[in-house]
Design an enzyme around this catalytic site. Structure first.
Site, PDB file in Angstrom:
ATOM      1  N   SER A 173       0.922  -1.350   0.264  1.00  0.00           N
ATOM      2  CA  SER A 173       0.386  -0.090  -0.030  1.00  0.00           C
ATOM      3  C   SER A 173       0.899   1.065   0.221  1.00  0.00           C
ATOM      4  O   SER A 173       2.109   1.227   0.420  1.00  0.00           O
ATOM      5  CB  SER A 173      -0.961   0.234   0.768  1.00  0.00           C
ATOM      6  N   TYR A 197      -1.516  -1.090  10.748  1.00  0.00           N
ATOM      7  CA  TYR A 197      -1.792  -1.655   9.263  1.00  0.00           C
ATOM      8  C   TYR A 197      -0.320  -1.312   8.159  1.00  0.00           C
ATOM      9  O   TYR A 197      -0.167  -2.239   7.875  1.00  0.00           O
ATOM     10  CB  TYR A 197      -3.376  -1.096   8.888  1.00  0.00           C
ATOM     11  N   LYS A 201       2.455  -4.297   6.794  1.00  0.00           N
ATOM     12  CA  LYS A 201       2.924  -4.038   5.290  1.00  0.00           C
ATOM     13  C   LYS A 201       4.172  -3.778   4.947  1.00  0.00           C
ATOM     14  O   LYS A 201       4.527  -4.485   3.949  1.00  0.00           O
ATOM     15  CB  LYS A 201       1.559  -2.579   4.457  1.00  0.00           C
TER      16      LYS A 201
HETATM   17  P1  NAD Z   1     -11.269  -6.401   1.543  1.00  0.00           P
HETATM   18  O1  NAD Z   1     -11.268  -6.587   2.867  1.00  0.00           O
HETATM   19  O2  NAD Z   1     -12.173  -6.240   0.428  1.00  0.00           O
HETATM   20  O3  NAD Z   1     -10.518  -7.834   0.416  1.00  0.00           O
HETATM   21  C1  NAD Z   1      -9.887  -8.564   1.475  1.00  0.00           C
HETATM   22  C2  NAD Z   1     -10.445 -10.211   1.669  1.00  0.00           C
HETATM   23  O4  NAD Z   1      -8.757 -11.004   2.649  1.00  0.00           O
HETATM   24  C3  NAD Z   1     -11.138 -10.796   2.224  1.00  0.00           C
HETATM   25  O5  NAD Z   1     -12.275 -11.029   1.210  1.00  0.00           O
HETATM   26  C4  NAD Z   1     -10.913 -10.810   3.307  1.00  0.00           C
HETATM   27  O6  NAD Z   1     -12.582 -11.658   4.021  1.00  0.00           O
HETATM   28  C5  NAD Z   1     -10.036 -11.736   3.410  1.00  0.00           C
HETATM   29  N1  NAD Z   1      -9.119 -12.122   4.268  1.00  0.00           N
HETATM   30  C6  NAD Z   1      -8.609 -10.930   5.552  1.00  0.00           C
HETATM   31  N2  NAD Z   1      -8.427 -12.443   6.198  1.00  0.00           N
HETATM   32  C7  NAD Z   1      -7.959 -13.303   5.526  1.00  0.00           C
HETATM   33  C8  NAD Z   1      -8.075 -14.660   6.306  1.00  0.00           C
HETATM   34  N3  NAD Z   1      -6.605 -14.641   7.717  1.00  0.00           N
HETATM   35  N4  NAD Z   1      -7.973 -15.822   5.331  1.00  0.00           N
HETATM   36  C9  NAD Z   1      -8.206 -15.699   4.768  1.00  0.00           C
HETATM   37  N5  NAD Z   1      -8.958 -14.767   3.567  1.00  0.00           N
HETATM   38  C10 NAD Z   1      -8.463 -13.313   4.469  1.00  0.00           C
HETATM   39  O7  NAD Z   1      -9.901  -5.862   0.279  1.00  0.00           O
HETATM   40  P2  NAD Z   1      -9.668  -5.149  -0.197  1.00  0.00           P
HETATM   41  O8  NAD Z   1      -9.319  -3.071  -0.602  1.00  0.00           O
HETATM   42  O9  NAD Z   1      -9.726  -5.984  -1.495  1.00  0.00           O
HETATM   43  O10 NAD Z   1      -7.923  -5.100   0.132  1.00  0.00           O
HETATM   44  C11 NAD Z   1      -7.448  -6.036  -0.968  1.00  0.00           C
HETATM   45  C12 NAD Z   1      -5.632  -5.931  -0.231  1.00  0.00           C
HETATM   46  O11 NAD Z   1      -5.045  -4.388  -0.654  1.00  0.00           O
HETATM   47  C13 NAD Z   1      -5.602  -6.465   1.285  1.00  0.00           C
HETATM   48  O12 NAD Z   1      -4.286  -6.887   1.888  1.00  0.00           O
HETATM   49  C14 NAD Z   1      -5.670  -4.355   1.590  1.00  0.00           C
HETATM   50  O13 NAD Z   1      -4.722  -4.611   2.725  1.00  0.00           O
HETATM   51  C15 NAD Z   1      -4.713  -4.092   0.704  1.00  0.00           C
HETATM   52  N6  NAD Z   1      -4.955  -2.715   0.238  1.00  0.00           N
HETATM   53  C16 NAD Z   1      -6.344  -2.300  -0.016  1.00  0.00           C
HETATM   54  C17 NAD Z   1      -6.419  -0.575  -0.111  1.00  0.00           C
HETATM   55  C18 NAD Z   1      -8.005  -0.321  -0.716  1.00  0.00           C
HETATM   56  O14 NAD Z   1      -7.520   1.332  -0.669  1.00  0.00           O
HETATM   57  N7  NAD Z   1      -8.339  -1.230  -0.599  1.00  0.00           N
HETATM   58  C19 NAD Z   1      -5.072  -0.120  -0.350  1.00  0.00           C
HETATM   59  C20 NAD Z   1      -4.214  -0.602  -0.498  1.00  0.00           C
HETATM   60  C21 NAD Z   1      -3.569  -2.041  -0.188  1.00  0.00           C
END
Ligand code: NAD
Ligand code: UDP
Length: 392
Positions: A173, A197, A201
């Protein structure tokens, strides 16, 4: 124990047009191969990708692009922050490619279940989205975040290594840039963590570098996302955060559909065009395509553990985003002014040069398209994948 959940096409699909059934016109998949969804390239034929967190917001959009690109795809997700409805809808959107999708409701920290999945399928690469991502919650519950994000990742890496799968794409991120001293942020900028958080990362990035140093057979892409927004143009999949949204766009969306009375604007005294915070918003379909480009890069011989920004390189203020959403939706977004949100940076946007040069990937959509598609999803699914009676 891995519970493998079969997915049926039981629900009736609102899709009656093939308009949505191929990757976006300029997707990296097409521009680099000249192929399309109906003729999966040689590179993707018989390739199987494991997608952790594939039921989530970015994961579901990426799985769809993978399927349309000809990859066989297996999702592992514990559904902690997502719904199986998203998986079913991805399968429907992928039409004839939907048969190449399998889903396991499994927590990544369940090593035995993960072992079982790796024993039954040979994966060419893993895209690792699974993790918890709410900054505020991570401050309240640091151990929950360290446990889930770090142990989940370590378990995944151990099982991958044991099964000889050493190609990984990891969701990092822009939060690792903290409050950048200047913009645009290049991949060489100093890194910091402002909350647990962000620290997960940073730590996972370091773990990946160590793993690659110890065993250069590992090829790892660390992708630093800026601010993903929007939804698939079908309006059939999109972001559906549980609880009160932390991020700007889902909050605006919930105001527009009448679920919240007003948007609170955090800070109006930043040194920006209108005093509100500036971010680099990127359409989630562009972001998804960035993962296909990263997978392609992993096929090259000289990859180690490399890092890439995925953003547009353009900064947009909160008020500019609100105006663009009002234009796209025809809805007025009432605003409430508040002080700065603790820990917020003033201006963050990406240098996209490295990704353009080395991944041959570039975001195509601007904020008007992001808002159009966000509104399309929101207006068709005002309660996301749930119902008005759910706790959201
Ligand atoms: P999201 O919460 O929609 O998706 C994450 C998924 O991981 C969810 O479906 C959740 O159920 C699953 N999950 C969490 N812990 C788990 C575990 N222990 N075992 C199995 N499944 C698990 O989030 P997103 O927005 O799709 O983000 C995806 C990734 O991208 C994350 O790692 C997040 O930190 C990163 N990210 C997101 C953003 C954002 O703004 N959306 C920005 C930068 C980085
Ligand atoms: N923001 C806001 N009100 C909200 C949510 C966010 O004014 O309800 C602002 C926030 O202060 C920042 C921008 O919108 O300037 C983007 O915030 P978001 O949480 O979406 O992304 P991040 O700050 O993590 O990059």
């Amino acid at each position: 124990m891995a519970s493998r959940v079969g997915i049926t096409n039981g629900t009736s699909s609102p899709l009656n047009s093939s308009r949505f059934l191929s990757p976006s016109k300029n997707s990296s998949f097409q521009t680099q191969n000249g192929s399309n969804s109906n003729s999966a390239s040689l590179m993707t034929q018989n390739k199987t990708v494991l997608v952790t967190g594939g039921a989530g917001y970015i994961g579901s959009h990426t799985v769809l692009q993978l399927l349309l690109g000809g990859f066989k795809t297996v999702i592992v997700d514990n559904l902690d922050n997502s719904s199986e409805v998203a998986v079913r809808r991805v399968k429907e959107l992928a039409a004839e490619f939907g048969k190449n999708l399998n889903f396991h409701k499994v927590d990544l920290r369940d090593k035995a279940a993960l072992e079982q999945i790796f024993s039954s399928t040979k994966f060419d690469a893993v895209i690792h989205f699974a993790g918890m991502k709410a900054v505020g919650e991570s401050v309240q519950k640091p151990l929950l975040y360290y446990n889930n994000n770090l142990i989940g990742t370590i378990t995944l890496l151990e099982v991958m290594a044991a099964h000889g799968c050493k190609k990984l794409v990891f969701s990092s991120s822009a939060t690792v840039y903290g409050w950048p001293k200047e913009v645009p942020c290049t991949e060489e900028f100093p890194l910091s963590a402002a909350n647990p958080y962000g620290r997960t990362k940073l730590t996972i990035e370091e773990i990946c570098r160590d793993v690659n140093r110890a065993d250069p057979d590992w090829k790892i892409m660390l992708l630093r996302y800026f601010n993903p927004v929007g939804a698939h143009p079908s309006g059939y999949i999109g972001e559906d955060p549980h609880g009160i949204p932390n991020n700007l766009m889902p909050f605006i969306q919930q105001v527009a559909v009448g679920r919240r009375p007003a948007l609170t604007v955090f800070g109006n005294d930043y040194k920006t065009v209108d005093g509100t915070g500036v971010r680099d918003y990127i359409h989630v379909v562009d972001l998804a395509d960035g993962h296909i480009a990263a997978l392609r890069k992993l096929e090259e011989a000289d990859i180690g553990c490399d890092v890439y920004n995925l953003g547009t390189g353009k900064g947009t203020s909160v008020l500019e985003m609100v105006r663009a959403f009002e234009k796209a939706s025809g809805k007025k977004i009432p605003l409430v002014k508040a002080g700065r949100r603790p820990g917020d940076a003033e201006i963050v946007y990406a240098s996209t040069k490295k990704a353009e040069r080395e991944l041959k990937w570039k975001a195509k959509y601007g904020i008007d398209e992001m808002c159009r598609d966000q509104w399309n999803w929101a207006s068709k699914n005002p309660y996301g994948y749930g119902s008005p009676d759910s706790t959201n």
